[in-house]
Structure formats: structure tokens, C-alpha cells
Design a protein around this motif. Structure first.
Motif, PDB file in Angstrom:
ATOM      1  N   PRO A   1      -2.339   5.718   6.448  1.00 10.97           N
ATOM      2  CA  PRO A   1      -2.637   4.323   6.114  1.00 10.97           C
ATOM      3  C   PRO A   1      -2.395   3.423   7.319  1.00 10.97           C
ATOM      4  O   PRO A   1      -1.275   3.341   7.835  1.00 10.97           O
ATOM      5  CB  PRO A   1      -1.658   4.018   4.971  1.00 10.97           C
ATOM      6  CG  PRO A   1      -0.528   4.995   5.163  1.00 10.97           C
ATOM      7  CD  PRO A   1      -1.127   6.220   5.771  1.00 10.97           C
TER       8      PRO A   1
ATOM      9  N   THR B   1      -5.861   0.051   5.284  1.00 10.45           N
ATOM     10  CA  THR B   1      -5.103  -0.746   4.332  1.00 10.45           C
ATOM     11  C   THR B   1      -5.960  -1.917   3.872  1.00 10.45           C
ATOM     12  O   THR B   1      -6.552  -2.616   4.704  1.00 10.45           O
ATOM     13  CB  THR B   1      -3.823  -1.278   4.996  1.00 10.45           C
ATOM     14  OG1 THR B   1      -3.032  -0.167   5.434  1.00 10.45           O
ATOM     15  CG2 THR B   1      -3.020  -2.118   4.026  1.00 10.45           C
TER      16      THR B   1
ATOM     17  N   ASN C   1       0.824  -1.208   0.000  1.00 11.45           N
ATOM     18  CA  ASN C   1       0.000   0.000   0.000  1.00 11.45           C
ATOM     19  C   ASN C   1       0.858   1.258   0.000  1.00 11.45           C
ATOM     20  O   ASN C   1       0.561   2.220  -0.709  1.00 11.45           O
ATOM     21  CB  ASN C   1      -0.922  -0.018   1.220  1.00 11.45           C
ATOM     22  CG  ASN C   1      -1.985   1.060   1.152  1.00 11.45           C
ATOM     23  OD1 ASN C   1      -2.494   1.378   0.090  1.00 11.45           O
ATOM     24  ND2 ASN C   1      -2.328   1.624   2.289  1.00 11.45           N
TER      25      ASN C   1
END
Length: 330
Positions: free
Chosen positions: A150, A186, A29
């Protein structure tokens, strides 16, 4: 005309080698975000000290090895800011200032604080640093005034506390200086450990990004699969098999369908399934390990990456801290 990109920040504690769970749960990610965000990624070595303060001998090595893993995974120092938390002293001062406005009750109700004190019995976690680490985490995040962070679902309580601290600062000192960062969940990627538990360094059940195929092959041979499939002629169930989630991550949709058919129809057994996994894993790891080897072959390369990233992070952090000090009458 340049476009202003949204800003994001995240970090990771340097507590040992990174495994496939780290890659598919976090790094994949991050690599994507560096192309769309103004991204700051830091090695959280102060956070490592909250639990490993009694034996910090491995932290320096772990910092360097973690940066190698990050670059191997695809982080590009030209496209994101990679820095070391302890090299940007402004984080410590902002943490101190934010601790002045954070009620102790907020820290004591933190579910991770309670859980880790119960689960980690081989370390004394009664130190103030461990109790206050969510404030340091809030400082790490708010310093860069990002729109989002994130995180996985397990970090949502920390994010909400960060938002509460930002809200309280803005209420006490006026304006909307600290935006309340949003959790950027995520995408979930199931990546179980070799024994069916969560993949973890402490369980010694992981496949690490730096492992050679010689290291990996015996691990995979002993890997748990479908517990009900005792013989090759027994039909298997990929949905309960510990290995099949790796095929979802590494095999093409066509090969996944072929594996599912072969398993449920008992046309091939777990040995064949593991061979396919090893083939796909080798193809996946090869470019990562090539990038890691190239970085390792350049003495001082990691230090250069961190020095450049530290400078960029420090420039932003010092500007933020100057405004915070002024708002707090310092």
C-alpha cells in the motif's frame, strides 16, 4: 480449514508525531488491510537515519510514540505484525546483497533523490545511505515476498525500482523467487494543512493525533477558509475552501449537504463552519486517544508489541535470507 491470505508489507519513518494526513492517507488503509491480508507494518528507523544521522537523539522516543499512534488508529498486534526495522538484521544483509546487482544509474535517476537534495537544504544528503535507501526499501519489501504494497502515488517510482530489482535477481539466479509486488494505491484523501499547503510536521501546520482539543481549537480558529469570503453575508465556495475537505472526511453526507447549502447561501459563516468541524473532530479523536491513553498506562506495552512483532518478522526474514544466500552461492 484455514484460508491463506495474501501478504502485504509497508513501513513509516519515525520522524515525529503523526497528524490527520497520516491517518487518512495511510493508517486508515492499513487498519482495513489487517483484516484481509497477512500484514507486516514496520517502523523504518534505519530509513530515518538516512537523513537524520547527525542527530539521532529523538529516534527511540519517536519509535515508541509512533507505535502508540498506530495502535490508537486501530492497528491490532493480534491481527498484524508490527515490528522495528533495525531489530530484524536480515533487512541489512538483504539490502547489501541486492546492492550488488543494482546499477548506480538506477539510484541516481530516482526522482525523489534529486528532489530532496534540492529541497532539503538544512541537511547534508550526500551520504551513501541516502543514495542507496531505495535498495534498503526494496529489501524491506521483497524480504516478505508480498503480492502488494500500500503506497501513495509519490512512492510509485520506488515501487517500480523494487520490481526492477526483483526482476534482475530472478533473471540472474533463476526462477521466480521474488514475486514482483504490485503497488496498492492508497485511496486519495484530501487533507490540507491549516494554511492551505500540504499538511507537514516541517510546516507546523498540522493537527496531530495526540493533540488535545485545547491544542486544536486555536489552530482551527486561525485556519484558512475561502479567501474570497470576507464577511458572513458573502456567499462562499466550499470547493475552494481549505476547511470543507475535512467535512468530507468527518461529517455525514447529510451534514455535508447542509454545510454546503449554508456556505453558498451565506446562511452561516466560517465561525459556525469551524464549530461543526471541531465537534466532529472531537468525536473522531476521542476513541483514538482513549486507546492511546490505555497503551501509555501500561509500562513496557510498546516494547512487548515490538518484541513479539520482531520475532515473527525475524522468523520469516531468516527463511527468505537463507534461500537468497544459497542462490547467490554464499
Amino acid at each position: 480449514m484455514s484460508t491463506v491470505r495474501p501478504r502485504t508489507v509497508s513501513g513509516m519513518r519515525p520522524t515525529g508525531p503523526l497528524h490527520l494526513g497520516h491517518y487518512f492517507g495511510v493508517l486508515k488503509n492499513w487498519v482495513e488491510l489487517q483484516h484481509t491480508e497477512e500484514a507486516y507494518f514496520f517502523v523504518a528507523d534505519w530509513h530515518a537515519l538516512t537523513s537524520d544521522y547527525a542527530d539521532p537523539s529523538k529516534i527511540t522516543t519517536n519509535v515508541e510514540e509512533m507505535v502508540k499512534d498506530w495502535v490508537a488508529a486501530g492497528l491490532d498486534p493480534e491481527k498484524c505484525v508490527i515490528f522495528r526495522q533495525s531489530a530484524v538484521k536480515e533487512h541489512a544483509e538483504l539490502s547489501l546483497l541486492l546492492s550488488m546487482i543494482t546499477p548506480v544509474s538506477w539510484l541516481e535517476r530516482n526522482p525523489t533523490y534529486k528532489e530532496q537534495q534540492q529541497q532539503i537544504t538544512n541537511k547534508d544528503l550526500g551520504n551513501a545511505g541516502f543514495l542507496c535507501y531505495p535498495v534498503l526499501m526494496a529489501a524491506d519489501i521483497l524480504m516478505y515476498r508480498p503480492h502488494g504494497v500500500p503506497v501513495g502515488e509519490d512512492q510509485l517510482p520506488h515501487m517500480e525500482l523494487t520490481r526492477e530489482i526483483a526482476r534482475r535477481f530472478n533473471y540472474l539466479y533463476g526462477g521466480n523467487f521474488f514475486p514482483e509486488p504490485q503497488a496498492m494505491l492508497t485511496p486519495a484523501a484530501k487533507c490540507p494543512g491549516l494554511d492551505g499547503r500540504k499538511m507537514s510536521k516541517s510546516y507546523n501546520n498540522g493537527i496531530f493525533l495526540r493533540d488535545t482539543m485545547a491544542d486544536i481549537e486555536p489552530k482551527v480558529r486561525g485556519m484558512f477558509t475561502d479567501p474570497a469570503r470576507l464577511r458572513k453575508s458573502d456567499p462562499g465556495n466550499p470547493d475552494v475552501c481549505n476547511l470543507f475537505p475535512y467535512h468530507v472526511l468527518l461529517a455525514s453526507p447529510e451534514e455535508q449537504a447542509e454545510i454546503r447549502t449554508g456556505c453558498t447561501g451565506a446562511s452561516f459563516g466560517c465561525v459556525e463552519c469551524k464549530k461543526r468541524f471541531l465537534k466532529n473532530l472531537e468525536a473522531f479523536l476521542a476513541p483514538l486517544q482513549e486507546r492511546r491513553a490505555a497503551l501509555s498506562a501500561r509500562p513496557g506495552a510498546v516494547a512487548e508489541i515490538l518484541a513479539a512483532g520482531n520475532e515473527r518478522a525475524r522468523a520469516f526474514a531468516s527463511a527468505t535470507l537463507a534461500e537468497v544466500r544459497a542462490k547467490m552461492g554464499l
